[in-house]
Design a protein around this motif. Structure first.
Motif, PDB file in Angstrom:
ATOM      1  N   ALA A  19       0.826  -1.210   0.000  1.00  9.79           N
ATOM      2  CA  ALA A  19       0.000   0.000   0.000  1.00  9.79           C
ATOM      3  C   ALA A  19       0.859   1.259   0.000  1.00  9.79           C
ATOM      4  O   ALA A  19       0.498   2.268  -0.625  1.00  9.79           O
ATOM      5  CB  ALA A  19      -0.925   0.000   1.218  1.00  9.79           C
ATOM      6  N   LYS A  20       2.011   1.219   0.658  1.00  8.73           N
ATOM      7  CA  LYS A  20       2.855   2.423   0.760  1.00  8.73           C
ATOM      8  C   LYS A  20       3.805   2.583  -0.426  1.00  8.73           C
ATOM      9  O   LYS A  20       3.963   3.675  -0.960  1.00  8.73           O
ATOM     10  CB  LYS A  20       3.662   2.365   2.057  1.00  8.73           C
ATOM     11  N   TYR A  21       4.437   1.486  -0.856  1.00  8.04           N
ATOM     12  CA  TYR A  21       5.511   1.577  -1.846  1.00  8.04           C
ATOM     13  C   TYR A  21       5.082   1.181  -3.257  1.00  8.04           C
ATOM     14  O   TYR A  21       5.850   1.384  -4.198  1.00  8.04           O
ATOM     15  CB  TYR A  21       6.692   0.700  -1.429  1.00  8.04           C
ATOM     16  N   GLY A  22       3.900   0.589  -3.440  1.00  8.52           N
ATOM     17  CA  GLY A  22       3.527   0.111  -4.769  1.00  8.52           C
ATOM     18  C   GLY A  22       4.237  -1.192  -5.094  1.00  8.52           C
ATOM     19  O   GLY A  22       4.721  -1.896  -4.207  1.00  8.52           O
ATOM     20  N   ASP A  23       4.326  -1.501  -6.385  1.00  3.98           N
ATOM     21  CA  ASP A  23       4.907  -2.781  -6.805  1.00  3.98           C
ATOM     22  C   ASP A  23       6.383  -2.899  -6.421  1.00  3.98           C
ATOM     23  O   ASP A  23       7.135  -1.921  -6.465  1.00  3.98           O
ATOM     24  CB  ASP A  23       4.760  -2.955  -8.326  1.00  3.98           C
ATOM     25  N   TYR A  24       6.770  -4.118  -6.099  1.00  3.76           N
ATOM     26  CA  TYR A  24       8.160  -4.392  -5.715  1.00  3.76           C
ATOM     27  C   TYR A  24       9.080  -4.287  -6.925  1.00  3.76           C
ATOM     28  O   TYR A  24       8.802  -4.825  -7.987  1.00  3.76           O
ATOM     29  CB  TYR A  24       8.251  -5.800  -5.117  1.00  3.76           C
ATOM     30  N   ASP A  25      10.173  -3.543  -6.760  1.00  3.16           N
ATOM     31  CA  ASP A  25      11.191  -3.401  -7.795  1.00  3.16           C
ATOM     32  C   ASP A  25      12.549  -3.647  -7.139  1.00  3.16           C
ATOM     33  O   ASP A  25      12.992  -2.835  -6.319  1.00  3.16           O
ATOM     34  CB  ASP A  25      11.139  -1.991  -8.406  1.00  3.16           C
ATOM     35  N   PRO A  26      13.219  -4.752  -7.467  1.00  4.75           N
ATOM     36  CA  PRO A  26      14.490  -5.064  -6.801  1.00  4.75           C
ATOM     37  C   PRO A  26      15.568  -4.007  -7.014  1.00  4.75           C
ATOM     38  O   PRO A  26      16.492  -3.901  -6.197  1.00  4.75           O
ATOM     39  CB  PRO A  26      14.893  -6.414  -7.430  1.00  4.75           C
ATOM     40  N   ASN A  27      15.457  -3.226  -8.100  1.00  3.28           N
ATOM     41  CA  ASN A  27      16.445  -2.170  -8.339  1.00  3.28           C
ATOM     42  C   ASN A  27      16.216  -0.954  -7.442  1.00  3.28           C
ATOM     43  O   ASN A  27      17.138  -0.168  -7.219  1.00  3.28           O
ATOM     44  CB  ASN A  27      16.399  -1.727  -9.803  1.00  3.28           C
ATOM     45  N   VAL A  28      14.996  -0.785  -6.954  1.00  6.88           N
ATOM     46  CA  VAL A  28      14.648   0.355  -6.094  1.00  6.88           C
ATOM     47  C   VAL A  28      14.581  -0.070  -4.636  1.00  6.88           C
ATOM     48  O   VAL A  28      15.162   0.571  -3.758  1.00  6.88           O
ATOM     49  CB  VAL A  28      13.293   0.972  -6.534  1.00  6.88           C
ATOM     50  N   HIS A  29      13.860  -1.170  -4.381  1.00  5.57           N
ATOM     51  CA  HIS A  29      13.651  -1.633  -3.005  1.00  5.57           C
ATOM     52  C   HIS A  29      14.768  -2.604  -2.637  1.00  5.57           C
ATOM     53  O   HIS A  29      14.583  -3.827  -2.632  1.00  5.57           O
ATOM     54  CB  HIS A  29      12.274  -2.287  -2.885  1.00  5.57           C
ATOM     55  N   LYS A  30      15.922  -2.021  -2.342  1.00  3.37           N
ATOM     56  CA  LYS A  30      17.092  -2.831  -2.032  1.00  3.37           C
ATOM     57  C   LYS A  30      17.104  -3.206  -0.552  1.00  3.37           C
ATOM     58  O   LYS A  30      16.322  -2.703   0.239  1.00  3.37           O
ATOM     59  CB  LYS A  30      18.366  -2.070  -2.410  1.00  3.37           C
ATOM     60  N   ARG A  31      17.999  -4.089  -0.207  1.00  3.04           N
ATOM     61  CA  ARG A  31      18.084  -4.604   1.161  1.00  3.04           C
ATOM     62  C   ARG A  31      18.221  -3.453   2.150  1.00  3.04           C
ATOM     63  O   ARG A  31      19.034  -2.555   1.969  1.00  3.04           O
ATOM     64  CB  ARG A  31      19.284  -5.538   1.271  1.00  3.04           C
ATOM     65  N   GLY A  32      17.394  -3.468   3.183  1.00  2.57           N
ATOM     66  CA  GLY A  32      17.427  -2.428   4.206  1.00  2.57           C
ATOM     67  C   GLY A  32      16.412  -1.323   3.997  1.00  2.57           C
ATOM     68  O   GLY A  32      16.340  -0.394   4.806  1.00  2.57           O
ATOM     69  N   PHE A  33      15.597  -1.388   2.926  1.00  3.07           N
ATOM     70  CA  PHE A  33      14.657  -0.277   2.666  1.00  3.07           C
ATOM     71  C   PHE A  33      13.508  -0.244   3.677  1.00  3.07           C
ATOM     72  O   PHE A  33      12.799   0.756   3.789  1.00  3.07           O
ATOM     73  CB  PHE A  33      14.111  -0.355   1.226  1.00  3.07           C
ATOM     74  N   LEU A  34      13.326  -1.327   4.459  1.00  3.74           N
ATOM     75  CA  LEU A  34      12.278  -1.348   5.484  1.00  3.74           C
ATOM     76  C   LEU A  34      12.850  -1.134   6.890  1.00  3.74           C
ATOM     77  O   LEU A  34      12.126  -1.304   7.875  1.00  3.74           O
ATOM     78  CB  LEU A  34      11.530  -2.695   5.440  1.00  3.74           C
ATOM     79  N   ALA A  35      14.114  -0.742   6.954  1.00  7.79           N
ATOM     80  CA  ALA A  35      14.782  -0.651   8.268  1.00  7.79           C
ATOM     81  C   ALA A  35      14.099   0.342   9.196  1.00  7.79           C
ATOM     82  O   ALA A  35      14.049   0.131  10.414  1.00  7.79           O
ATOM     83  CB  ALA A  35      16.250  -0.272   8.074  1.00  7.79           C
ATOM     84  N   GLN A  36      13.564   1.432   8.644  1.00 13.65           N
ATOM     85  CA  GLN A  36      12.952   2.477   9.473  1.00 13.65           C
ATOM     86  C   GLN A  36      11.438   2.320   9.605  1.00 13.65           C
ATOM     87  O   GLN A  36      10.787   3.174  10.215  1.00 13.65           O
ATOM     88  CB  GLN A  36      13.276   3.864   8.878  1.00 13.65           C
ATOM     89  N   GLU A  37      10.872   1.270   9.034  1.00  9.42           N
ATOM     90  CA  GLU A  37       9.417   1.082   9.065  1.00  9.42           C
ATOM     91  C   GLU A  37       9.004   0.269  10.294  1.00  9.42           C
ATOM     92  O   GLU A  37       9.683  -0.682  10.676  1.00  9.42           O
ATOM     93  CB  GLU A  37       8.948   0.350   7.801  1.00  9.42           C
ATOM     94  N   ALA A  71       9.502 -11.212   0.650  1.00 15.05           N
ATOM     95  CA  ALA A  71       9.137 -12.379  -0.176  1.00 15.05           C
ATOM     96  C   ALA A  71       7.642 -12.363  -0.488  1.00 15.05           C
ATOM     97  O   ALA A  71       7.228 -12.644  -1.620  1.00 15.05           O
ATOM     98  CB  ALA A  71       9.523 -13.672   0.552  1.00 15.05           C
ATOM     99  N   TRP A  72       6.808 -12.020   0.509  1.00 17.68           N
ATOM    100  CA  TRP A  72       5.366 -11.922   0.267  1.00 17.68           C
ATOM    101  C   TRP A  72       5.006 -10.632  -0.467  1.00 17.68           C
ATOM    102  O   TRP A  72       4.115 -10.614  -1.311  1.00 17.68           O
ATOM    103  CB  TRP A  72       4.613 -12.013   1.586  1.00 17.68           C
ATOM    104  N   TYR A  73       5.720  -9.563  -0.140  1.00 19.05           N
ATOM    105  CA  TYR A  73       5.475  -8.271  -0.806  1.00 19.05           C
ATOM    106  C   TYR A  73       5.640  -8.398  -2.322  1.00 19.05           C
ATOM    107  O   TYR A  73       4.840  -7.849  -3.096  1.00 19.05           O
ATOM    108  CB  TYR A  73       6.441  -7.235  -0.210  1.00 19.05           C
ATOM    109  N   ALA A  74       6.637  -9.150  -2.755  1.00 19.37           N
ATOM    110  CA  ALA A  74       6.879  -9.322  -4.193  1.00 19.37           C
ATOM    111  C   ALA A  74       5.713 -10.030  -4.883  1.00 19.37           C
ATOM    112  O   ALA A  74       5.491  -9.836  -6.090  1.00 19.37           O
ATOM    113  CB  ALA A  74       8.176 -10.086  -4.416  1.00 19.37           C
ATOM    114  N   GLU A  75       4.949 -10.846  -4.139  1.00 25.30           N
ATOM    115  CA  GLU A  75       3.825 -11.580  -4.733  1.00 25.30           C
ATOM    116  C   GLU A  75       2.587 -10.704  -4.939  1.00 25.30           C
ATOM    117  O   GLU A  75       1.650 -11.106  -5.620  1.00 25.30           O
ATOM    118  CB  GLU A  75       3.457 -12.776  -3.846  1.00 25.30           C
TER     119      GLU A  75
END
Length: 581
Positions: A148-166, A190-194
């Motif tokens: 709901a917040k970030y839209g579709d998962y994109d591995p080039n944008v949503h890199k490791r650690g992007f949820l650290a502050q959430e 893993a579920w977000y990507a689905e």
């Protein structure tokens, strides 16, 4: 003088006519607003103003909440705002919150703003642990919140650690397992990507559909005592009234569905529930404060009204809202399909362009290599020609020397040497001259052969040069053709419709066939959802099994243990209520 007195009187009368006002601050789940209200305003005036400001039409779910001496209270619609027991200082703060919850969020929540406000409130209640949520369901809900917040998962944008502050999981869940934040993020992602392809409102609705099946969802709890003085909890929700043990807020001891209650009343601190079946005993209990009884009755009336309303035909207003919502959903779906087609065309064009650019670079590299080979061939040919010339000159020089040696031999033979010694010496010199002449002849022959070989090498080098020039000509012709193709293909994206659609330029004609088709699609989605629910449950069980080994048993709360017991017995929220009703 009379004019001055009249003007003063007119000014004072105007001053008296101005209504007295006070400032109110309204806090929603994601914003704050301030309003200037008239002293005579009732609760409904302020509530309607807030709803108009938010663009909210499904007003029956919401209310304005405030706190009196650590007790929650709701603004009454028919009572003046200032007549409530609110603090005297300004601005006076109220919280705009959901007061009543739907039984089925997908069917009852029509407006997107209504869904969004419910999503934010339920999400906060889960994170604050006011609603118990098992670990595996917490991870799934977190994945929908991220969608709901970030839209579709994109591995080039949503890199490791992007949820650290959430803040996505209840602290109870995090403390229950020996897992690092990175491990939690990996499972959420893993579920977000689905969830790819789901819009914000769809992701929020999926969140609510899962949350509404949690045992504590939508339940208001109150501490009570029965006639024997036993401490209990009263739960009020959309389905009815429920009695709980203080240590178990998940499983009610007894439930009174709204359609089985004849009357609810209170006298001072005593509260009475009269079942519809007169054979069943009247249930009485006492609360701690009279104000609490008033709040309980208020919640009972509101929930009962909505319970009965759901079981009747929709009002004209709700029918209009649902029709508008269906049209809006169809319009957004068509927009998303159009955008998806544009995106696919752009991606294909970009892939074609990248392939042509790669091919062009390859041809340029081949051309560069061919040029270098040509230059090396030309240099080799020049060196061979120069060496052949030098060898030819050496051969001529040797031939000249051989001729001179022959002449010298003839001259020596012609010279008459009288003495035997001179003759012997002469014979020796003749022999040496013959030997030298023989060597000179052999060297001359060898040099002649070497010159012939160099001429042959020169001819082969020139043939190689000719072939290299021919290959370069072919590569150059291919490169010019590829550049023309590249320019025509690269220009393709500029001819495509832009991503920035202007809503005014879009018009939709919804015919009966379109609505029938939409209805069929909705029905198809329901069937697909039922099929997916089984897969979803399997995924939840798989995650539960996966992280079970990392659980710290000593940190389990009483609610965790109760939930596990209910799950092992196959008890859910709804079948438990049916059993105890």
């Amino acid at each position: 003088m009379a004019g001055a007195i009249a003007s003063r009187m007119s000014f004072s009368s105007l001053k008296r006519k101005q209504p007295k006002t006070f400032t109110v601050r309204i806090a929603t789940m994601d914003a704050e607003m301030e309003f200037s209200c008239e002293v005579k305003w009732k609760g409904k005036d302020l509530f309607d103003l807030v709803c108009r400001t938010l663009g909210l039409r499904e007003t029956w779910f919401f209310g304005l909440q405030y706190t009196i001496k650590d007790t929650v209270a709701w603004l009454k619609m028919d009572k003046k705002v200032l007549d409530h027991d609110v603090p005297t200082e300004e601005p006076k703060t109220f919280h705009f919150l959901a007061k009543f919850y739907p039984e089925n969020a997908e069917e009852e929540l029509v407006q997107e703003i209504t869904q969004h406000l419910f999503f934010l409130q339920v999400k906060k209640q889960i994170l604050d642990e006011k609603i118990f949520c098992p670990p595996e369901a917490s991870v799934l809900l977190a994945s929908y919140a991220v969608q709901a917040k970030y839209g579709d998962y994109d591995p080039n944008v949503h890199k490791r650690g992007f949820l650290a502050q959430e803040e996505l999981l209840p602290k109870r869940v995090i403390n229950l397992y020996q897992m690092t934040p990175e491990m939690w993020e990996e499972r959420i992602t893993a579920w977000y990507a689905e969830h790819r392809g789901r819009a914000r409102d769809e992701a929020e609705m999926e969140y609510l559909k899962i949350a509404q099946d949690l045992e504590m969802y939508g339940v208001n709890y109150f501490a009570i005592r029965n006639k024997k003085g036993t401490e209990l909890l009263l739960g009020v929700d959309a389905l009815g009234l429920h009695i709980y043990d203080p240590d178990n807020r998940l499983t009610p001891k007894i439930s009174f569905p709204w359609n089985e209650i004849r009357n609810i009343s209170y006298s001072d601190k005593e509260f009475t529930i009269k079942p519809l079946d007169k054979k069943i005993d009247v249930f009485k209990f006492n609360s701690s404060k009279l104000r609490v009884n008033k709040l309980i009755l208020q919640l009972c009336i509101g929930n009962h009204d909505l319970f009965m309303r759901r079981r009747k035909a929709d009002s004209l207003e709700v029918q209009q809202m649902k029709a508008q919502a269906r049209e809006e959903k169809a319009r957004k779906q068509m927009e998303r399909q159009c955008l998806a087609r544009e995106k696919q065309m752009r991606e294909e064009a970009e892939r074609t362009r990248d392939e042509l650019e790669r091919r062009l670079m390859q041809l340029k590299e081949e051309a560069t290599m061919a040029n270098e080979a040509l230059m090396r061939s030309e240099e080799t040919a020049d060196l061979l020609a120069e060496k052949a010339q030098i060898t030819e000159e050496e051969a001529k020089l040797l031939a000249q020397k051989a001729a001179e040696a022959e002449q010298e031999m003839q001259r020596i033979k012609a010279t008459a040497i009288r003495t035997e010694e001179e003759k012997r010496l002469m014979e020796q010199k003749v022999l040496e001259a013959e030997m030298l002449a023989l060597k000179m002849a052999e060297e001359s022959e060898r040099r002649a052969k070497e010159a012939d070989q160099l001429k042959q090498d020169l001819q082969e080098a020139r043939e190689s040069e000719r072939r290299a020039k021919q290959k370069l000509l072919e590569i150059t012709s291919k490169s010019s053709y590829t550049q023309s193709m590249n320019s025509s293909t690269t220009a393709l994206p500029t001819d495509l419709p832009s991503f920035n659609l202007i809503s005014e330029s879009l018009s939709f004609d919804f015919k009966d066939t379109d609505m029938k088709r939409l209805s069929m699609e909705i029905e198809k989605e329901k069937v697909e959802y039922m099929e997916k629910s089984k897969h979803l449950q399997e995924q939840l069980n798989e995650l539960k099994t996966e992280i079970e080994a990392l659980k710290l048993k000593e940190r389990e709360t009483a609610l965790d243990i109760l939930h596990n017991e209910n799950s092992s017995r196959g008890n859910s929220k709804h079948n438990t209520i049916k059993k105890v009703s």
